[in-house]
Design an enzyme around this catalytic site. Structure first.
Site, PDB file in Angstrom:
ATOM      1  N   LYS A 167       0.838  -1.199   0.000  1.00  0.00           N
ATOM      2  CA  LYS A 167       0.000   0.000   0.000  1.00  0.00           C
ATOM      3  C   LYS A 167       0.878   1.256   0.000  1.00  0.00           C
ATOM      4  CE  LYS A 167      -3.626   2.211   2.747  1.00  0.00           C
ATOM      5  NZ  LYS A 167      -4.580   2.069   3.830  1.00  0.00           N
ATOM      6  N   GLU A 208      10.559  -4.747   4.478  1.00  0.00           N
ATOM      7  CA  GLU A 208      10.630  -6.154   4.064  1.00  0.00           C
ATOM      8  C   GLU A 208      10.285  -6.299   2.582  1.00  0.00           C
ATOM      9  OE1 GLU A 208       9.085  -4.961   6.730  1.00  0.00           O
ATOM     10  OE2 GLU A 208       8.946  -6.426   8.358  1.00  0.00           O
ATOM     11  N   GLY A 238      -5.039  -2.059   5.143  1.00  0.00           N
ATOM     12  CA  GLY A 238      -4.243  -3.205   4.679  1.00  0.00           C
ATOM     13  C   GLY A 238      -4.944  -4.532   4.928  1.00  0.00           C
ATOM     14  N   ARG A 239      -5.437  -4.743   6.155  1.00  0.00           N
ATOM     15  CA  ARG A 239      -6.035  -6.042   6.489  1.00  0.00           C
ATOM     16  C   ARG A 239      -7.442  -6.207   5.928  1.00  0.00           C
ATOM     17  NH1 ARG A 239      -4.995  -2.708  10.370  1.00  0.00           N
ATOM     18  NH2 ARG A 239      -6.538  -1.917  11.849  1.00  0.00           N
ATOM     19  N   GLU A 256      -5.049  -6.888  15.206  1.00  0.00           N
ATOM     20  CA  GLU A 256      -4.565  -5.585  14.765  1.00  0.00           C
ATOM     21  C   GLU A 256      -5.694  -4.548  14.847  1.00  0.00           C
ATOM     22  OE1 GLU A 256      -1.492  -5.871  11.651  1.00  0.00           O
ATOM     23  OE2 GLU A 256      -2.587  -4.266  10.678  1.00  0.00           O
ATOM     24  N   HIS A 287      -4.922 -33.527  18.189  1.00  0.00           N
ATOM     25  CA  HIS A 287      -3.818 -34.375  18.646  1.00  0.00           C
ATOM     26  C   HIS A 287      -2.704 -33.530  19.235  1.00  0.00           C
ATOM     27  CE1 HIS A 287      -5.607 -37.937  16.748  1.00  0.00           C
ATOM     28  NE2 HIS A 287      -6.142 -37.013  15.965  1.00  0.00           N
ATOM     29  N   LYS A 289       7.909  -0.644  12.248  1.00  0.00           N
ATOM     30  CA  LYS A 289       8.551  -0.242  10.995  1.00  0.00           C
ATOM     31  C   LYS A 289       9.657   0.784  11.261  1.00  0.00           C
ATOM     32  CE  LYS A 289       4.585  -1.230   8.000  1.00  0.00           C
ATOM     33  NZ  LYS A 289       3.720  -0.816   6.903  1.00  0.00           N
TER      34      LYS A 289
HETATM   35  C1  G6Q Z   1      -2.638  -3.874   7.898  1.00  0.00           C
HETATM   36  C2  G6Q Z   1      -1.424  -3.258   8.380  1.00  0.00           C
HETATM   37  C3  G6Q Z   1      -0.146  -3.944   7.946  1.00  0.00           C
HETATM   38  C4  G6Q Z   1       0.261  -3.648   6.515  1.00  0.00           C
HETATM   39  C5  G6Q Z   1       1.689  -4.132   6.293  1.00  0.00           C
HETATM   40  C6  G6Q Z   1       2.171  -3.899   4.882  1.00  0.00           C
HETATM   41  O1  G6Q Z   1      -3.741  -3.465   8.119  1.00  0.00           O
HETATM   42  O2  G6Q Z   1      -1.407  -1.920   8.067  1.00  0.00           O
HETATM   43  O3  G6Q Z   1      -0.223  -5.332   8.130  1.00  0.00           O
HETATM   44  O4  G6Q Z   1      -0.611  -4.239   5.610  1.00  0.00           O
HETATM   45  O5  G6Q Z   1       2.529  -3.501   7.197  1.00  0.00           O
HETATM   46  O6  G6Q Z   1       2.080  -2.564   4.531  1.00  0.00           O
HETATM   47  P1  G6Q Z   1       2.237  -2.099   3.054  1.00  0.00           P
HETATM   48  O7  G6Q Z   1       1.135  -2.693   2.253  1.00  0.00           O
HETATM   49  O8  G6Q Z   1       2.185  -0.614   3.071  1.00  0.00           O
HETATM   50  O9  G6Q Z   1       3.558  -2.623   2.567  1.00  0.00           O
END
Ligand code: G6Q
Length: 544
Positions: free
Chosen positions: A204, A210, A265-266, A351, A382, A510
């Protein structure tokens, strides 16, 4: 004490809990043969049974009174009308617009037109990859897609892609790389041919350490193994809200799929972040996933609360968390293809509702989001179910299963379902001392042996679980299921008076890693840190 915990609806539930807590679940079932009919709901092919919770009609009335007191109906409208309810980031939370079948406005603009434009763009691209008109630099068709993203830009697409395996197109394999641990990318790339591999860089913000590091490494691998700068356009596409950063990375903006800051994001798997899903299953199935979610949105926004699945799921969890002081919730899908569903819900719930201050910034004096964990059935049986049956922790669990399977071993399916049902029944009923004694005496054990074994063989039972059954795990049903949980999380947040749409804890992580990285790679002694962190940095430097 907070206003909420002093409020009439809250106090009434507290008083009611004291009464009902003394009545075991098995007694509630024995007393009322209509319990299932009273405390289960059906929406299309999806059945929600919450009768194995300590509820009676009065409980439901009191929970609905709490929802009314907390103005749940107003909050539903505020979300659906594109108000900036994510006020700490000054954003709307409009994931419902991503699957809407009528206009949805924020800031006076109908965003569904842009949504449809990007869906068309995704559709054309998917078609070109599938029919081989989008080719790699050597003229061959694409055989492998690698989605590079993390968190919300990974968990949803992975979970759905896994869950919809029976719908995959045969000519394409889709891989997901999220972890900065080089083993993840290196392990994925070692089996791939750059000439037939397509990378999706999904971020996003397009600033996530990463994802950007993995993306740069993927590009290096591509260039070192036969690709060229001029062929990057055919092998790298981006999904982002940050066009400038995409261009700076070297991806042609024509190969960028946009989404918008009002998509969290989620909550983004329905947007262009779902591109790997669409590539895996085809656009028709991706559209069915969206359509399934849309039916749940409509149900959520229009159905009276006592008949409303997300509302009741949310209220029952409030009942358990805030009045029975449950601290964790297991998610137990009896469907191997849903094996990433617990991890997906872990992010969605923890989150969103892992917050300790209310909308006014005041520290809350009640529990919010609980620990979410889980594993697919029957594997968990199990392993950790022992603690569920005889341990000391307070938990609830959601059991989920399809009635029909996709695979070629249908004779396994009743065995799977029998385990689901046996577990939920056993957790509810337990096994009394008397029942165990009879069982042991029937085995002709001597009396002293019976006495010695007895306490170890008793199951207290009275463990509440929710059962969710559905006809078949097809794209539309999966869409309904995910939307059900998204809205449940929103319902909880409204009761708790918190903002479920920001994630400052994630943002903190981050920032922190970036600061320490420069110290790890430098030869200078570490700067200002506590003794533990300094010691760990020094140990790493001597051992690397
Ligand atoms: C989700 C969070 C988080 C995010 C990641 C990746 O709701 O904001 O999990 O999706 O940190 O972020 P980017 O899509 O910006 O790389």
């Amino acid at each position: 004490m907070s206003v909420l915990t002093r409020s009439p609806a809250w106090l009434a539930l507290q008083a009611h809990q004291k009464k009902i807590a003394n009545r075991p679940l098995r007694a509630l079932f024995d007393e009322d043969p209509q319990r299932f009919d009273k405390f289960s709901l059906q929406f299309r092919d999806l059945l929600l049974d919450y009768s194995k919770h300590p509820v009676e009609q009065a409980t439901i009335h009191l929970l609905l009174a709490l929802a009314k007191q907390q103005k749940l109906a107003d909050w539903l409208s505020r979300m659906a009308n594109g108000e900036k309810i994510n006020f700490t980031e000054n954003r709307a939370a409009l994931h419902i617009a991503l699957r809407a079948n009528s206009p949805v406005f924020t800031d006076g603009v109908d965003v569904t037109q842009e949504v449809e434009r990007v869906l068309q763009q995704i559709g054309h691209f998917v078609e070109k990859v599938h029919n081989g008109t989008h080719r790699g630099y050597s003229g061959q068709s694409i055989t492998d897609v690698v989605n590079i993203g993390i968190g919300g830009s990974d968990l949803g697409p992975v979970m759905v892609t896994e869950a919809l395996k029976p719908y995959h197109v045969p000519q394409l394999r889709v891989h997901f790389v999220s972890n900065i641990d080089g083993a993840h990318l290196a392990g994925t790339l070692q089996h791939l041919d750059p000439a037939t591999t397509l990378f999706i860089i999904a971020s996003k913000t397009f600033t996530t350490q990463e994802t950007l590091t993995n993306a740069h490494s993927a590009r290096k691998w591509f260039l070192a193994n036969g690709g060229s700068e001029s062929s990057i356009a055919a092998h790298f596409v981006a999904v982002s809200t940050n066009r400038d950063a995409v261009i700076q990375f070297g991806i042609d903006p024509a190969n960028m799929f946009a989404f918008w800051d009002w998509v969290g994001g989620r909550y983004s798997l329905w947007s262009a972040i779902g591109l790997p899903i669409a590539l895996a299953v085809g656009m028709e199935h991706f559209r069915s996933l969206l359509a399934g979610a849309q039916t749940m949105d409509h149900h959520f926004l229009t159905t009276p609360f006592e008949q409303n699945l997300p509302v009741m799921l949310g209220l029952i969890s409030i009942w358990q968390i805030n009045f029975f002081h449950v601290t964790s919730q297991a998610i137990l899908p009896y469907d191997q293809s849903m094996h990433r569903f617990p991890a997906y819900l872990q992010q969605l719930e923890m989150e969103s509702n892992g917050k300790r201050v209310n909308r006014n910034g005041e520290t809350v004096d009640y529990s919010t989001g609980v620990v979410i964990w889980g594993e697919s059935g029957t594997n968990g049986q199990h392993a950790f179910y022992q603690l569920l049956h005889q341990g000391t922790q307070k938990f609830t669990a959601d059991f989920l299963a399809p009635c029909q399977c996709h695979h070629s071993l249908p004779e396994h399916h009743p065995i799977l379902l029998a385990n689901f049902l046996a577990q939920t029944e056993a957790l509810m009923r337990g096994k009394t001392e008397q029942e165990v004694r009879t069982e042991l005496l029937n085995q002709h054990l001597p009396a002293d042996e019976v006495g010695r074994l007895l306490p170890h063989r008793v199951f207290p039972g009275n463990q509440a679980t929710t059962s969710i059954l559905f006809r078949k795990l097809d794209p539309a049903t999966l869409g309904q299921l995910i939307a059900l949980y998204e809205h449940k999380v929103f319902v909880q947040s409204v009761i708790w008076e918190i903002n479920p749409f920001d994630q400052w804890g994630v943002e903190l992580g981050k920032q922190l890693a970036g600061k320490i990285l420069s110290e790890l790679v430098s030869d200078q002694p570490p700067a200002q840190h506590d003794a533990s962190t300094r010691g760990l940095i020094n140990f790493y430097k001597t051992q690397r």
